[in-house]
Design a protein around this motif. Structure first.
Motif, PDB file in Angstrom:
ATOM      1  N   MET A   1       1.653  -0.789  -0.193  1.00  0.00           N
ATOM      2  CA  MET A   1      -0.340  -0.311  -0.245  1.00  0.00           C
ATOM      3  C   MET A   1       0.721   1.146   0.005  1.00  0.00           C
ATOM      4  SD  MET A   1      -3.319   0.645   2.939  1.00  0.00           S
ATOM      5  CE  MET A   1      -4.182   2.179   2.374  1.00  0.00           C
ATOM      6  N   SER A   2       0.643   2.043  -0.888  1.00  0.00           N
ATOM      7  CA  SER A   2       1.590   3.595  -1.529  1.00  0.00           C
ATOM      8  C   SER A   2       1.377   4.474  -0.109  1.00  0.00           C
ATOM      9  CB  SER A   2       0.930   4.202  -2.361  1.00  0.00           C
ATOM     10  OG  SER A   2      -0.089   4.867  -2.332  1.00  0.00           O
ATOM     11  N   GLU A   3       2.054   4.784   0.374  1.00  0.00           N
ATOM     12  CA  GLU A   3       2.367   6.014   2.142  1.00  0.00           C
ATOM     13  C   GLU A   3       1.356   7.385   0.852  1.00  0.00           C
ATOM     14  OE1 GLU A   3       5.239   9.470   3.437  1.00  0.00           O
ATOM     15  OE2 GLU A   3       5.926   7.779   2.277  1.00  0.00           O
ATOM     16  N   THR A   4       0.457   7.008   1.960  1.00  0.00           N
ATOM     17  CA  THR A   4      -0.196   8.750   1.935  1.00  0.00           C
ATOM     18  C   THR A   4      -0.242   9.382   2.071  1.00  0.00           C
ATOM     19  OG1 THR A   4      -2.288   7.240   3.221  1.00  0.00           O
ATOM     20  CG2 THR A   4      -2.062   9.798   2.998  1.00  0.00           C
ATOM     21  N   CYS A   5      -0.357  10.672   0.605  1.00  0.00           N
ATOM     22  CA  CYS A   5       0.119  11.996   0.372  1.00  0.00           C
ATOM     23  C   CYS A   5      -0.451  13.116   0.685  1.00  0.00           C
ATOM     24  CB  CYS A   5       0.445  11.673  -0.720  1.00  0.00           C
ATOM     25  SG  CYS A   5       1.946  10.748  -2.033  1.00  0.00           S
ATOM     26  N   PRO A   8      -0.210  17.521  -3.406  1.00  0.00           N
ATOM     27  CA  PRO A   8      -0.967  17.276  -4.487  1.00  0.00           C
ATOM     28  C   PRO A   8       0.241  16.128  -4.867  1.00  0.00           C
ATOM     29  CG  PRO A   8      -1.890  19.041  -4.843  1.00  0.00           C
ATOM     30  CD  PRO A   8      -0.325  19.337  -3.619  1.00  0.00           C
ATOM     31  N   PRO A   9       0.637  15.068  -6.695  1.00  0.00           N
ATOM     32  CA  PRO A   9       1.445  14.676  -6.779  1.00  0.00           C
ATOM     33  C   PRO A   9       2.389  15.202  -7.376  1.00  0.00           C
ATOM     34  CG  PRO A   9       0.027  14.066  -8.011  1.00  0.00           C
ATOM     35  CD  PRO A   9      -0.568  14.731  -7.228  1.00  0.00           C
ATOM     36  N   GLY A  10       2.795  16.113  -7.220  1.00  0.00           N
ATOM     37  CA  GLY A  10       4.618  16.490  -7.610  1.00  0.00           C
ATOM     38  C   GLY A  10       4.566  18.017  -6.564  1.00  0.00           C
ATOM     39  N   VAL A  11       5.815  17.699  -6.833  1.00  0.00           N
ATOM     40  CA  VAL A  11       7.349  18.917  -5.816  1.00  0.00           C
ATOM     41  C   VAL A  11       7.098  20.634  -7.099  1.00  0.00           C
ATOM     42  CG1 VAL A  11       9.234  19.061  -4.804  1.00  0.00           C
ATOM     43  CG2 VAL A  11       7.259  17.414  -4.643  1.00  0.00           C
ATOM     44  N   LEU A  12       7.415  21.242  -6.172  1.00  0.00           N
ATOM     45  CA  LEU A  12       8.111  22.722  -7.126  1.00  0.00           C
ATOM     46  C   LEU A  12       9.865  22.412  -6.147  1.00  0.00           C
ATOM     47  CD1 LEU A  12       5.805  25.449  -8.146  1.00  0.00           C
ATOM     48  CD2 LEU A  12       8.587  25.797  -7.247  1.00  0.00           C
ATOM     49  N   PHE A  13      10.363  22.685  -6.970  1.00  0.00           N
ATOM     50  CA  PHE A  13      11.362  22.817  -6.001  1.00  0.00           C
ATOM     51  C   PHE A  13      12.396  24.039  -6.977  1.00  0.00           C
ATOM     52  CE2 PHE A  13      16.366  22.649  -6.123  1.00  0.00           C
ATOM     53  CZ  PHE A  13      16.517  22.343  -4.659  1.00  0.00           C
ATOM     54  N   TRP A  14      12.740  24.841  -5.749  1.00  0.00           N
ATOM     55  CA  TRP A  14      13.319  26.209  -5.719  1.00  0.00           C
ATOM     56  C   TRP A  14      14.583  26.241  -5.459  1.00  0.00           C
ATOM     57  CZ3 TRP A  14      12.125  30.506  -1.043  1.00  0.00           C
ATOM     58  CH2 TRP A  14      12.189  31.682  -1.832  1.00  0.00           C
ATOM     59  N   PHE A  15      15.359  26.342  -6.672  1.00  0.00           N
ATOM     60  CA  PHE A  15      16.948  26.657  -6.375  1.00  0.00           C
ATOM     61  C   PHE A  15      16.341  28.553  -6.478  1.00  0.00           C
ATOM     62  CE2 PHE A  15      17.262  22.984  -9.398  1.00  0.00           C
ATOM     63  CZ  PHE A  15      18.025  22.735  -9.120  1.00  0.00           C
ATOM     64  N   ARG A  33      10.444  12.702  -2.326  1.00  0.00           N
ATOM     65  CA  ARG A  33       9.130  13.686  -1.320  1.00  0.00           C
ATOM     66  C   ARG A  33       8.323  13.483  -3.337  1.00  0.00           C
ATOM     67  NH1 ARG A  33       7.563  17.019   2.483  1.00  0.00           N
ATOM     68  NH2 ARG A  33       9.651  17.010   4.221  1.00  0.00           N
ATOM     69  N   ALA A  34       8.792  13.863  -4.036  1.00  0.00           N
ATOM     70  CA  ALA A  34       8.069  13.721  -5.485  1.00  0.00           C
ATOM     71  C   ALA A  34       7.359  12.180  -5.511  1.00  0.00           C
ATOM     72  CB  ALA A  34       8.750  13.849  -6.544  1.00  0.00           C
ATOM     73  N   ARG A  35       8.788  11.127  -5.455  1.00  0.00           N
ATOM     74  CA  ARG A  35       8.119  10.114  -5.765  1.00  0.00           C
ATOM     75  C   ARG A  35       7.314   9.105  -5.155  1.00  0.00           C
ATOM     76  NH1 ARG A  35      14.855   8.934  -7.565  1.00  0.00           N
ATOM     77  NH2 ARG A  35      14.246   9.715  -9.747  1.00  0.00           N
ATOM     78  N   ARG A  36       7.527   9.431  -3.527  1.00  0.00           N
ATOM     79  CA  ARG A  36       6.439   8.713  -2.798  1.00  0.00           C
ATOM     80  C   ARG A  36       5.192   9.030  -2.990  1.00  0.00           C
ATOM     81  NH1 ARG A  36       6.683  12.193   2.249  1.00  0.00           N
ATOM     82  NH2 ARG A  36       5.129  13.947   1.383  1.00  0.00           N
ATOM     83  N   CYS A  37       5.021  10.057  -4.156  1.00  0.00           N
ATOM     84  CA  CYS A  37       3.836   9.942  -4.169  1.00  0.00           C
ATOM     85  C   CYS A  37       3.064   9.622  -6.066  1.00  0.00           C
ATOM     86  CB  CYS A  37       2.885  11.029  -3.962  1.00  0.00           C
ATOM     87  SG  CYS A  37       2.736  11.767  -2.144  1.00  0.00           S
ATOM     88  N   GLY A  38       4.868   9.220  -6.188  1.00  0.00           N
ATOM     89  CA  GLY A  38       4.572   9.083  -7.877  1.00  0.00           C
ATOM     90  C   GLY A  38       4.153  10.656  -8.203  1.00  0.00           C
ATOM     91  N   LEU A 184      15.791  12.395 -12.628  1.00  0.00           N
ATOM     92  CA  LEU A 184      14.638  12.815 -11.452  1.00  0.00           C
ATOM     93  C   LEU A 184      13.637  12.472 -12.207  1.00  0.00           C
ATOM     94  CD1 LEU A 184      16.475  16.678 -12.198  1.00  0.00           C
ATOM     95  CD2 LEU A 184      16.289  15.644 -10.450  1.00  0.00           C
ATOM     96  N   PRO A 185      12.502  12.886 -11.495  1.00  0.00           N
ATOM     97  CA  PRO A 185      10.673  12.726 -11.964  1.00  0.00           C
ATOM     98  C   PRO A 185      10.783  13.289 -13.059  1.00  0.00           C
ATOM     99  CG  PRO A 185      11.172  13.039  -9.639  1.00  0.00           C
ATOM    100  CD  PRO A 185      12.866  13.697 -10.366  1.00  0.00           C
ATOM    101  N   PRO A 186       9.392  13.670 -14.066  1.00  0.00           N
ATOM    102  CA  PRO A 186       9.122  13.476 -14.462  1.00  0.00           C
ATOM    103  C   PRO A 186       8.567  15.249 -14.268  1.00  0.00           C
ATOM    104  CG  PRO A 186       7.702  12.128 -14.303  1.00  0.00           C
ATOM    105  CD  PRO A 186       8.588  12.276 -13.836  1.00  0.00           C
ATOM    106  N   SER A 187       8.866  16.173 -15.572  1.00  0.00           N
ATOM    107  CA  SER A 187       8.400  17.392 -15.164  1.00  0.00           C
ATOM    108  C   SER A 187       6.442  17.276 -15.264  1.00  0.00           C
ATOM    109  CB  SER A 187       8.693  18.435 -16.084  1.00  0.00           C
ATOM    110  OG  SER A 187      10.050  18.517 -16.537  1.00  0.00           O
ATOM    111  N   PRO A 188       6.090  18.417 -14.452  1.00  0.00           N
ATOM    112  CA  PRO A 188       4.109  17.975 -15.234  1.00  0.00           C
ATOM    113  C   PRO A 188       3.946  18.916 -16.397  1.00  0.00           C
ATOM    114  CG  PRO A 188       4.667  20.439 -13.790  1.00  0.00           C
ATOM    115  CD  PRO A 188       6.157  19.435 -14.319  1.00  0.00           C
ATOM    116  N   PRO A 189       2.481  18.808 -16.789  1.00  0.00           N
ATOM    117  CA  PRO A 189       2.190  19.462 -17.817  1.00  0.00           C
ATOM    118  C   PRO A 189       2.057  21.152 -17.869  1.00  0.00           C
ATOM    119  CG  PRO A 189       0.441  18.977 -16.731  1.00  0.00           C
ATOM    120  CD  PRO A 189       1.801  18.367 -15.476  1.00  0.00           C
ATOM    121  N   VAL A 190       3.256  21.744 -18.218  1.00  0.00           N
ATOM    122  CA  VAL A 190       3.153  22.972 -18.050  1.00  0.00           C
ATOM    123  C   VAL A 190       2.198  24.183 -18.903  1.00  0.00           C
ATOM    124  CG1 VAL A 190       5.715  23.182 -17.203  1.00  0.00           C
ATOM    125  CG2 VAL A 190       5.161  22.817 -19.800  1.00  0.00           C
ATOM    126  N   ASP A 191       2.133  22.806 -20.239  1.00  0.00           N
ATOM    127  CA  ASP A 191       1.525  24.006 -20.762  1.00  0.00           C
ATOM    128  C   ASP A 191      -0.297  25.344 -20.097  1.00  0.00           C
ATOM    129  OD1 ASP A 191       2.498  22.882 -22.532  1.00  0.00           O
ATOM    130  OD2 ASP A 191       1.131  22.026 -23.350  1.00  0.00           O
TER     131      ASP A 191
END
Length: 457
Positions: A1-5, A8-15, A33-38, A184-191
């Motif tokens: 069973m996957s870990e509860t997130c 939303p399934p994504g992370v914004l990483f701020w350089f 953290r991003a992979r924890r929720c796929g 790295l995890p994939p990028s979100p749909p940025v359109d």
């Protein structure tokens, strides 16, 4: 069973001041953290519009040369992210506003970034949290881990010698630097992101920074006298150039010469020259020290390699002092309080232009204005001259250094100016350098003064 997130399934990483992939503790945490929720990962950098504004002293807060230096680091970082199947989303404006916009449009993901213990940087994170944005910060800019110290960071001894002795008595060691992520995890749909102030393109000119045409793009006028020739490809501002330089520094045996040459004024090899890359985070302090440890294993330790450790401890000390004192370090009277220092605006202007009439001091100020770099010895001399000889406000000097220096570091810049002015933690109440004696000790033949006698030469 996957870990509860919880997000939303994504992370914004701020350089922020960590423009690299090696030893990226915060990025590794963001990936986890991003992979924890796929989910996805969106790397972001915000060109802070406040850095474009003039200072209260009447000059630009950030010289175009330093913006170009940072643009090189961003250009290199973006190339590496693209090779990993990711990208770098760049924005211009108020960081809190731009990040709020992105978070809203992406469904309110968590923001992960490095922790910076300086007032303005802390204020941005606080504003985001007050606006309902979830921000997870990771401390990573120091050589030593906060949790490894024999005291809490907010209880750091004010005196560097006491601090260093406690660190060495406890045998505190720097952690092993983390490797570059291989995936790295994939990028979100940025359109669907609607922000005219943001772009995925490496056209940094569109977001307020000087254009970068490629890995060898120059950051200045290419003054051949510069002790840090940032116009040369070997001194490019990116992470890969930083690591290559660190490797050559050790291969040439220069760590064994550091203590004997560190007070030099001219040439590339008198000091480590790590600071411009450390300032943007293109090089981590832990990676630099790991290279020295490998050097010691192969060629033996020496007083000089120890002195590099000593200097990195100084750099850390200024970070812990920010952790301890915060905004008090930015008061006119520093941590000791008191009235605002006196200030002679005309004398300050002459100092900035290298027209004080003292040849040694003027040489240093002209080098700074022409190249964006200055040796540590000259930084102490010109700062002391402004504070003690010209009765200038230390805050004006700190602001000028912030504007001009390629390697401006908020912790070290503020800490050193307070130290010299006697408004910091120095128990001796400030440091006053005799410029005539300093010139005799470090420029006995006058070569440095002659070199910078005519800045347009």
């Amino acid at each position: 069973m996957s870990e509860t997130c919880s997000h939303p399934p994504g992370v914004l990483f701020w350089f922020r001041h960590d423009l690299r992939l090696h030893d990226q503790v915060a990025l590794h945490e963001a990936v986890r953290r991003a992979r924890r929720c796929g989910g996805w990962l969106l790397p972001v950098f915000v060109h802070d519009a406040t850095q474009d504004r003039p200072t209260t002293w009447g000059f630009p807060r950030t010289h175009p040369r330093r913006l170009a230096w940072r643009a090189q680091a961003l250009h290199d970082l973006e190339g590496q992210l693209l090779a990993l199947g990711s990208t770098l989303w760049q924005c211009h404006g108020d960081p809190a506003q731009r990040l709020r916009e992105l978070v809203t449009q992406l469904g309110h993901p968590e923001v992960v970034c490095e922790d910076i213990a300086a007032p303005e940087e802390q204020a941005v994170v606080r504003t985001l949290r007050e606006a309902g944005v979830s921000v997870f910060t990771v401390w990573q800019s120091s050589l030593l881990e906060p949790g490894s110290l024999p005291f809490a960071p907010e209880a750091v001894p004010d005196t560097f010698t006491v601090y260093r002795q406690l660190i060495e008595k406890a045998s505190v060691r720097a952690p092993t630097p983390l490797p570059v992520p291989t995936h790295l995890p994939p990028s979100p749909p940025v359109d669907g992101i609607r922000s005219g102030a943001c772009t995925m393109q490496s056209d940094t000119a569109s977001v307020g920074a000087p254009p970068v045409s490629g890995p060898g793009a120059a950051t200045g006028n290419g003054d051949p006298r510069s002790a840090f020739p940032s116009h040369e490809p070997e001194f490019h501002g990116g992470e890969r150039a930083a690591l290559a330089y660190l490797r050559r520094y050790c291969e040439r045996g220069l760590p064994h010469r550091y203590k004997a040459t560190r007070n030099g004024l001219m040439g590339v090899d008198y000091s480590s020259k790590w600071s411009p890359w450390l300032s943007t985070g293109a090089l981590s302090a832990r990676q630099a020290w790991a290279a020295i440890q490998s050097f010691e294993h192969e060629r033996g330790a020496s007083d000089s390699t120890y002195w590099l450790w000593f200097e990195l401890l100084w750099r850390d000390h200024f970070r812990w002092l920010h952790w301890k004192y915060g905004t008090a370090l930015y008061r006119p009277g520093g941590i000791k309080g008191g009235a605002s220092p006196s200030h002679d605006a005309q004398a300050f202007e002459r100092w900035c232009r290298g027209q004080t009439g003292h040849a040694f001091i003027d040489a240093g100020m002209r080098e700074l204005a022409s190249t964006g770099y200055l040796s540590n010895r000259m930084r102490q001399n010109v700062a002391s001259y402004l504070i003690h000889e010209l009765q200038g406000d230390w805050r004006a000097g700190a602001a000028w250094f912030e504007s001009q220096l390629l390697d401006h570091d908020v912790y070290s810049n503020q800490g050193n100016w307070l130290y010299l002015s006697g408004r910091g933690t120095d128990p001796r109440g400030g440091r006053r350098f005799n410029p005539d004696k300093q010139a005799g000790d470090y420029d006995a033949d006058g070569a440095y003064r002659r070199c910078w006698a005519d800045v347009a030469r």
